[in-house]
Write a protein that holds these residues in place. Sequence first.
Motif, PDB file in Angstrom:
ATOM      1  N   ARG A 126     -10.845  10.259  -1.815  1.00 28.50           N
ATOM      2  CA  ARG A 126     -10.521   9.704  -3.248  1.00 28.50           C
ATOM      3  C   ARG A 126      -9.151   8.680  -3.139  1.00 28.50           C
ATOM      4  O   ARG A 126      -9.244   7.554  -3.782  1.00 28.50           O
ATOM      5  CB  ARG A 126      -9.945  11.097  -4.428  1.00 28.50           C
ATOM      6  N   LEU A 127      -8.235   9.224  -2.159  1.00 28.72           N
ATOM      7  CA  LEU A 127      -7.260   8.299  -2.236  1.00 28.72           C
ATOM      8  C   LEU A 127      -7.464   6.920  -1.459  1.00 28.72           C
ATOM      9  O   LEU A 127      -7.087   5.926  -2.048  1.00 28.72           O
ATOM     10  CB  LEU A 127      -5.864   8.793  -1.462  1.00 28.72           C
ATOM     11  N   GLY A 128      -8.462   7.024  -0.465  1.00 27.90           N
ATOM     12  CA  GLY A 128      -8.755   5.853   0.304  1.00 27.90           C
ATOM     13  C   GLY A 128      -9.558   5.083  -0.810  1.00 27.90           C
ATOM     14  O   GLY A 128      -9.502   3.599  -0.572  1.00 27.90           O
ATOM     15  N   GLN A 129     -10.607   5.436  -1.528  1.00 28.98           N
ATOM     16  CA  GLN A 129     -11.352   4.827  -2.332  1.00 28.98           C
ATOM     17  C   GLN A 129     -10.413   4.088  -3.580  1.00 28.98           C
ATOM     18  O   GLN A 129     -10.874   2.915  -4.011  1.00 28.98           O
ATOM     19  CB  GLN A 129     -12.676   5.639  -3.130  1.00 28.98           C
ATOM     20  N   ALA A 130      -9.656   4.710  -3.976  1.00 30.17           N
ATOM     21  CA  ALA A 130      -8.721   4.450  -5.194  1.00 30.17           C
ATOM     22  C   ALA A 130      -7.913   2.925  -4.460  1.00 30.17           C
ATOM     23  O   ALA A 130      -7.805   1.733  -4.974  1.00 30.17           O
ATOM     24  CB  ALA A 130      -7.537   5.040  -5.473  1.00 30.17           C
ATOM     25  N   LEU A 131      -7.311   2.949  -3.124  1.00 32.59           N
ATOM     26  CA  LEU A 131      -6.756   1.992  -2.486  1.00 32.59           C
ATOM     27  C   LEU A 131      -7.579   0.884  -2.118  1.00 32.59           C
ATOM     28  O   LEU A 131      -7.341  -0.290  -2.308  1.00 32.59           O
ATOM     29  CB  LEU A 131      -6.117   2.258  -0.955  1.00 32.59           C
TER      30      LEU A 131
ATOM     31  N   ILE B  43       0.778  -1.302   0.096  1.00 30.53           N
ATOM     32  CA  ILE B  43      -0.006  -0.037   0.025  1.00 30.53           C
ATOM     33  C   ILE B  43       0.693   1.221  -0.014  1.00 30.53           C
ATOM     34  O   ILE B  43       0.725   2.270  -0.696  1.00 30.53           O
ATOM     35  CB  ILE B  43      -0.802  -0.021   1.052  1.00 30.53           C
ATOM     36  N   LEU B  44       2.042   1.165   0.879  1.00 34.05           N
ATOM     37  CA  LEU B  44       2.728   2.558   0.960  1.00 34.05           C
ATOM     38  C   LEU B  44       3.641   2.722  -0.415  1.00 34.05           C
ATOM     39  O   LEU B  44       3.641   3.753  -0.889  1.00 34.05           O
ATOM     40  CB  LEU B  44       3.775   2.351   2.116  1.00 34.05           C
TER      41      LEU B  44
ATOM     42  N   TRP C 158       2.544   1.868  -3.513  1.00 33.46           N
ATOM     43  CA  TRP C 158       1.661   2.278  -4.507  1.00 33.46           C
ATOM     44  C   TRP C 158       1.402   3.708  -4.057  1.00 33.46           C
ATOM     45  O   TRP C 158       1.305   4.570  -5.082  1.00 33.46           O
ATOM     46  CB  TRP C 158       0.257   1.412  -4.336  1.00 33.46           C
ATOM     47  N   CYS C 159       0.988   4.237  -3.009  1.00 31.38           N
ATOM     48  CA  CYS C 159       0.827   5.400  -2.554  1.00 31.38           C
ATOM     49  C   CYS C 159       2.016   6.504  -3.012  1.00 31.38           C
ATOM     50  O   CYS C 159       1.985   7.498  -3.587  1.00 31.38           O
ATOM     51  CB  CYS C 159       0.472   5.655  -1.306  1.00 31.38           C
ATOM     52  N   ASP C 160       3.266   5.994  -2.506  1.00 37.07           N
ATOM     53  CA  ASP C 160       4.304   6.709  -2.844  1.00 37.07           C
ATOM     54  C   ASP C 160       4.805   7.096  -4.342  1.00 37.07           C
ATOM     55  O   ASP C 160       4.995   8.255  -4.713  1.00 37.07           O
ATOM     56  CB  ASP C 160       5.501   6.128  -2.087  1.00 37.07           C
ATOM     57  N   GLN C 161       4.314   5.869  -4.893  1.00 40.36           N
ATOM     58  CA  GLN C 161       4.841   6.130  -6.412  1.00 40.36           C
ATOM     59  C   GLN C 161       3.691   6.834  -7.132  1.00 40.36           C
ATOM     60  O   GLN C 161       4.071   7.766  -7.943  1.00 40.36           O
ATOM     61  CB  GLN C 161       4.704   4.562  -7.321  1.00 40.36           C
ATOM     62  N   THR C 162       2.344   6.715  -6.884  1.00 42.46           N
ATOM     63  CA  THR C 162       1.386   7.594  -7.196  1.00 42.46           C
ATOM     64  C   THR C 162       1.475   8.751  -6.894  1.00 42.46           C
ATOM     65  O   THR C 162       1.199   9.676  -7.941  1.00 42.46           O
ATOM     66  CB  THR C 162      -0.203   6.816  -6.942  1.00 42.46           C
ATOM     67  N   LEU C 163       1.646   9.182  -5.857  1.00 40.65           N
ATOM     68  CA  LEU C 163       1.472  10.675  -5.287  1.00 40.65           C
ATOM     69  C   LEU C 163       3.015  11.370  -5.447  1.00 40.65           C
ATOM     70  O   LEU C 163       3.149  12.543  -5.403  1.00 40.65           O
ATOM     71  CB  LEU C 163       1.259  10.703  -3.977  1.00 40.65           C
ATOM     72  N   LYS C 164       4.089  10.653  -6.074  1.00 37.24           N
ATOM     73  CA  LYS C 164       5.305  11.166  -6.338  1.00 37.24           C
ATOM     74  C   LYS C 164       5.916  11.806  -4.784  1.00 37.24           C
ATOM     75  O   LYS C 164       6.304  12.793  -5.133  1.00 37.24           O
ATOM     76  CB  LYS C 164       5.344  11.900  -7.381  1.00 37.24           C
TER      77      LYS C 164
END
Length: 252
Positions: free
Chosen positions: A230-235, A7-8, A10-16
């Motif tokens: 939005r981020l929570g729903q995407a996850l 999860i981390l 994915w978030c770090d890559q997506t949010l840069k």
Amino acid sequence: MATLANILNWCDQTLKTAEFKDYAPNGLQIEGKPEIKKIMCAVTASLDAIEACIQQKADVLLVHHGYFWKGEAAAITGMRGQRIKKLIQHDISLIAYHLPLDAHPEYGNNASIAELLNLTQLEALDPTEKHPIGNIGYLEQPLSIEAFQQLLAQKFQRDIVHLPATSQTIQKVGFCTGAAQDFITKAAAQQCDAYLSGEVSERTFYEAKELGVHYFACGHHATEQFGVQRLGQALAQQFDLEYSYYELENPI
């Protein structure tokens, strides 16, 4: 089953996140269990949000406003200590994304505001930023000051503070969520008719008048409630997680 590490990542890559200089650490702030089934989101990691997370047996609390802000005392005591103790006792991870979540073009707070107000032709409020944390958008047609304020009140479901300038209509709108009232100077430099953010300062009254940009304070919490959802729903979709959002209506 989803893992905290995946999860981390994915978030770090997506949010840069590595490309931002921020006021607090982005990503994992408190580490809990390694396997994740349920995630709860909230704007701020308040005690109420933590207790709701415990009650719903969520494994992760995902927020926009976490802990360890620059300038804060380093000791984990008092109110913050009680919050962190509860998270650790219940093996709950705290994940926070601040500026990266403001700026993201799909999940971000500013992108959410643009969609909410139907602003188009988005531009950077500050063209020098690699990942703009403020934007400019255009209304489909010019609105009167009163009509624009009514639109904001309807969309944010709250009273809107308006600091007037001289123009009679609004079409080009600068915006940045949260406590970005001082970016009104950037909106003036880009010849915006109006600028909106969350909070307002005493000095903003004079800046709006003298810079010739109408200022609208729509609430810090109110303008930043969208990105984390939005981020929570995407996850939840990406990792097949249970998802919930905790809302504690903050009038500020």
